[in-house]
Design a protein around this motif. Sequence first.
Motif, PDB file in Angstrom:
ATOM      1  N   VAL A  11     -45.752 -26.803 -18.091  1.00  0.00           N
ATOM      2  CA  VAL A  11     -44.377 -27.281 -17.947  1.00  0.00           C
ATOM      3  C   VAL A  11     -43.606 -26.946 -19.215  1.00  0.00           C
ATOM      4  CG1 VAL A  11     -42.907 -29.297 -17.661  1.00  0.00           C
ATOM      5  CG2 VAL A  11     -45.047 -29.131 -16.385  1.00  0.00           C
ATOM      6  N   ILE A  12     -42.566 -26.123 -19.101  1.00  0.00           N
ATOM      7  CA  ILE A  12     -41.785 -25.706 -20.264  1.00  0.00           C
ATOM      8  C   ILE A  12     -40.623 -26.671 -20.465  1.00  0.00           C
ATOM      9  CG2 ILE A  12     -40.473 -23.849 -21.333  1.00  0.00           C
ATOM     10  CD1 ILE A  12     -43.465 -23.285 -20.943  1.00  0.00           C
ATOM     11  N   ARG A  13     -40.622 -27.378 -21.599  1.00  0.00           N
ATOM     12  CA  ARG A  13     -39.570 -28.342 -21.914  1.00  0.00           C
ATOM     13  C   ARG A  13     -38.344 -27.678 -22.558  1.00  0.00           C
ATOM     14  NH1 ARG A  13     -41.598 -32.227 -18.777  1.00  0.00           N
ATOM     15  NH2 ARG A  13     -43.482 -33.217 -19.590  1.00  0.00           N
ATOM     16  N   SER A  14     -38.601 -26.695 -23.429  1.00  0.00           N
ATOM     17  CA  SER A  14     -37.500 -26.070 -24.153  1.00  0.00           C
ATOM     18  C   SER A  14     -37.907 -24.661 -24.557  1.00  0.00           C
ATOM     19  CB  SER A  14     -37.154 -26.898 -25.402  1.00  0.00           C
ATOM     20  OG  SER A  14     -36.086 -26.324 -26.130  1.00  0.00           O
ATOM     21  N   ILE A  15     -36.933 -23.767 -24.623  1.00  0.00           N
ATOM     22  CA  ILE A  15     -37.190 -22.390 -25.034  1.00  0.00           C
ATOM     23  C   ILE A  15     -36.033 -21.921 -25.903  1.00  0.00           C
ATOM     24  CG2 ILE A  15     -36.169 -21.503 -22.892  1.00  0.00           C
ATOM     25  CD1 ILE A  15     -38.126 -19.140 -23.117  1.00  0.00           C
ATOM     26  N   GLU A  16     -36.347 -21.202 -26.985  1.00  0.00           N
ATOM     27  CA  GLU A  16     -35.315 -20.742 -27.909  1.00  0.00           C
ATOM     28  C   GLU A  16     -35.633 -19.331 -28.382  1.00  0.00           C
ATOM     29  OE1 GLU A  16     -31.760 -21.736 -30.340  1.00  0.00           O
ATOM     30  OE2 GLU A  16     -32.617 -22.244 -28.396  1.00  0.00           O
ATOM     31  N   HIS A  17     -34.670 -18.421 -28.210  1.00  0.00           N
ATOM     32  CA  HIS A  17     -34.816 -17.046 -28.672  1.00  0.00           C
ATOM     33  C   HIS A  17     -34.406 -16.988 -30.141  1.00  0.00           C
ATOM     34  CE1 HIS A  17     -34.287 -12.719 -29.017  1.00  0.00           C
ATOM     35  NE2 HIS A  17     -34.947 -12.596 -27.890  1.00  0.00           N
ATOM     36  N   VAL A  18     -35.286 -16.450 -31.000  1.00  0.00           N
ATOM     37  CA  VAL A  18     -35.030 -16.466 -32.444  1.00  0.00           C
ATOM     38  C   VAL A  18     -34.838 -15.061 -33.016  1.00  0.00           C
ATOM     39  CG1 VAL A  18     -36.255 -18.640 -32.752  1.00  0.00           C
ATOM     40  CG2 VAL A  18     -37.514 -16.492 -32.991  1.00  0.00           C
ATOM     41  N   GLY A  19     -34.684 -14.066 -32.149  1.00  0.00           N
ATOM     42  CA  GLY A  19     -34.455 -12.707 -32.611  1.00  0.00           C
ATOM     43  C   GLY A  19     -35.727 -11.901 -32.747  1.00  0.00           C
ATOM     44  N   ASN A  20     -35.563 -10.585 -32.894  1.00  0.00           N
ATOM     45  CA  ASN A  20     -36.699  -9.660 -33.029  1.00  0.00           C
ATOM     46  C   ASN A  20     -37.646  -9.712 -31.832  1.00  0.00           C
ATOM     47  OD1 ASN A  20     -35.646  -8.964 -35.479  1.00  0.00           O
ATOM     48  ND2 ASN A  20     -37.238  -9.930 -36.718  1.00  0.00           N
ATOM     49  N   GLY A  21     -37.107 -10.090 -30.676  1.00  0.00           N
ATOM     50  CA  GLY A  21     -37.937 -10.162 -29.479  1.00  0.00           C
ATOM     51  C   GLY A  21     -38.875 -11.348 -29.429  1.00  0.00           C
ATOM     52  N   ALA A  62     -38.558 -33.281 -25.872  1.00  0.00           N
ATOM     53  CA  ALA A  62     -38.585 -32.341 -26.991  1.00  0.00           C
ATOM     54  C   ALA A  62     -37.633 -31.164 -26.771  1.00  0.00           C
ATOM     55  CB  ALA A  62     -40.002 -31.828 -27.204  1.00  0.00           C
ATOM     56  N   GLN A  63     -36.921 -30.799 -27.840  1.00  0.00           N
ATOM     57  CA  GLN A  63     -35.978 -29.683 -27.784  1.00  0.00           C
ATOM     58  C   GLN A  63     -36.102 -28.827 -29.032  1.00  0.00           C
ATOM     59  OE1 GLN A  63     -33.437 -28.528 -25.653  1.00  0.00           O
ATOM     60  NE2 GLN A  63     -34.352 -29.808 -24.068  1.00  0.00           N
ATOM     61  N   LEU A  64     -35.778 -27.532 -28.869  1.00  0.00           N
ATOM     62  CA  LEU A  64     -35.748 -26.583 -29.978  1.00  0.00           C
ATOM     63  C   LEU A  64     -34.333 -26.066 -30.179  1.00  0.00           C
ATOM     64  CD1 LEU A  64     -38.871 -24.371 -29.120  1.00  0.00           C
ATOM     65  CD2 LEU A  64     -38.726 -26.047 -30.968  1.00  0.00           C
ATOM     66  N   HIS A  65     -34.004 -25.771 -31.435  1.00  0.00           N
ATOM     67  CA  HIS A  65     -32.736 -25.102 -31.738  1.00  0.00           C
ATOM     68  C   HIS A  65     -32.949 -24.227 -32.957  1.00  0.00           C
ATOM     69  CE1 HIS A  65     -28.451 -24.346 -32.096  1.00  0.00           C
ATOM     70  NE2 HIS A  65     -28.568 -24.594 -33.381  1.00  0.00           N
ATOM     71  N   TYR A  66     -32.434 -22.997 -32.900  1.00  0.00           N
ATOM     72  CA  TYR A  66     -32.610 -22.054 -34.011  1.00  0.00           C
ATOM     73  C   TYR A  66     -31.277 -21.795 -34.699  1.00  0.00           C
ATOM     74  CZ  TYR A  66     -33.904 -17.792 -36.541  1.00  0.00           C
ATOM     75  OH  TYR A  66     -34.139 -16.864 -37.514  1.00  0.00           O
ATOM     76  N   ASP A  67     -31.252 -21.996 -36.007  1.00  0.00           N
ATOM     77  CA  ASP A  67     -30.076 -21.702 -36.814  1.00  0.00           C
ATOM     78  C   ASP A  67     -30.260 -20.331 -37.458  1.00  0.00           C
ATOM     79  OD1 ASP A  67     -27.611 -22.159 -38.196  1.00  0.00           O
ATOM     80  OD2 ASP A  67     -28.792 -22.561 -39.998  1.00  0.00           O
ATOM     81  N   ARG A  68     -29.519 -19.344 -36.979  1.00  0.00           N
ATOM     82  CA  ARG A  68     -29.702 -17.962 -37.427  1.00  0.00           C
ATOM     83  C   ARG A  68     -29.298 -17.738 -38.878  1.00  0.00           C
ATOM     84  NH1 ARG A  68     -29.486 -17.888 -32.129  1.00  0.00           N
ATOM     85  NH2 ARG A  68     -30.595 -16.263 -30.970  1.00  0.00           N
ATOM     86  N   SER A  69     -28.357 -18.537 -39.366  1.00  0.00           N
ATOM     87  CA  SER A  69     -27.901 -18.326 -40.746  1.00  0.00           C
ATOM     88  C   SER A  69     -28.976 -18.698 -41.772  1.00  0.00           C
ATOM     89  CB  SER A  69     -26.622 -19.132 -41.006  1.00  0.00           C
ATOM     90  OG  SER A  69     -26.872 -20.526 -40.865  1.00  0.00           O
ATOM     91  N   SER A  70     -29.792 -19.703 -41.461  1.00  0.00           N
ATOM     92  CA  SER A  70     -30.822 -20.149 -42.407  1.00  0.00           C
ATOM     93  C   SER A  70     -32.233 -19.824 -41.927  1.00  0.00           C
ATOM     94  CB  SER A  70     -30.717 -21.663 -42.626  1.00  0.00           C
ATOM     95  OG  SER A  70     -30.941 -22.364 -41.410  1.00  0.00           O
ATOM     96  N   HIS A  71     -32.344 -19.178 -40.762  1.00  0.00           N
ATOM     97  CA  HIS A  71     -33.654 -18.867 -40.158  1.00  0.00           C
ATOM     98  C   HIS A  71     -34.516 -20.130 -40.040  1.00  0.00           C
ATOM     99  CE1 HIS A  71     -32.808 -14.626 -40.251  1.00  0.00           C
ATOM    100  NE2 HIS A  71     -32.594 -14.658 -41.561  1.00  0.00           N
TER     101      HIS A  71
END
Length: 289
Positions: A11-21, A62-71
């Motif tokens: 069961v996938i609760r959250s998914i976040e793309h963080v770059g570079n595939g 549970a949740q994920l979030h990616y901040d691209r400016s600070s990686h």
Amino acid sequence: LNVERPTAAQVIRSIEHVGNGVVWLVSGTDLWRGDTKTVRLEKVEGYVERGASQHGRLSFNAQLHYDRSSHTLVYASEYGIQLFGLDDSRHIESARMLSGVTESLANVDQTVSASSLLHLSTGQLVVTTKRGLAIIDPTSAKTYFHALVRDDTVEVTGAVRHVAEDSAGALWVGTRFGVYRLRVSPSGDEMTVLGHWTTMSGLSDDVVYSVFPESERAVWLASNRGLSRLELPASDEESQHLTHYGLVDGLPTLEFNTAAVSVGSDRYVVLGSIAGLAGFQPTDIQPHP
């Protein structure tokens, strides 16, 4: 993972793309790192908090979030908020828990529902709670709670659904009681309600699952009864404009899902519904005559 009766691990609760595939996922039991180029999925152990009564499972919220400016990859649940610094290959390079956040919220009878998680342009974190929003300084872990639902007699399970920031720095918040537009002070300790829209204001439904600003004056709302576009007046002499879209406009269903929205760098929008995905470019949508 396409199985008839999925296990907790599937069961996938959250998914976040963080770059570079690379994508990061939260399943019912674990944190995962996936590489779309090599089609590999690896379990990442030893980082996230688990409740003692969860039998090894992760939080339902549970949740994920990616901040691209600070990686920085943020993981939020009712057990706490963790920050993961990612290296160039998007593996975890550093990790730290924002201590004191859950305790601060417990003092005002709140828990992190984490149906939505956002990094503001000011650097603050915004996390949904059962009755409102928590504004968190990721450096000091200083936490401010702002209530949107103040009536203790109201059933508030899933009351606050999704939060997004527009180009003017205002927050749009989808709830079970309509949509709010808010302004949070730079320190996070003050919140001003700039507007509140419900069915009494012309919305097709009070349950607003997802919000995605098109500009500082226009926002799209995915609800329990289709998709709507709200455009605020440019001056006091003008009135707001609200347009509704439904099955006849090509939507697969009228019911969408909480925080199930992704906006690409080209502003192309993808929405998750109970009948699959709906995608569109907002600038290509013509208003109804």
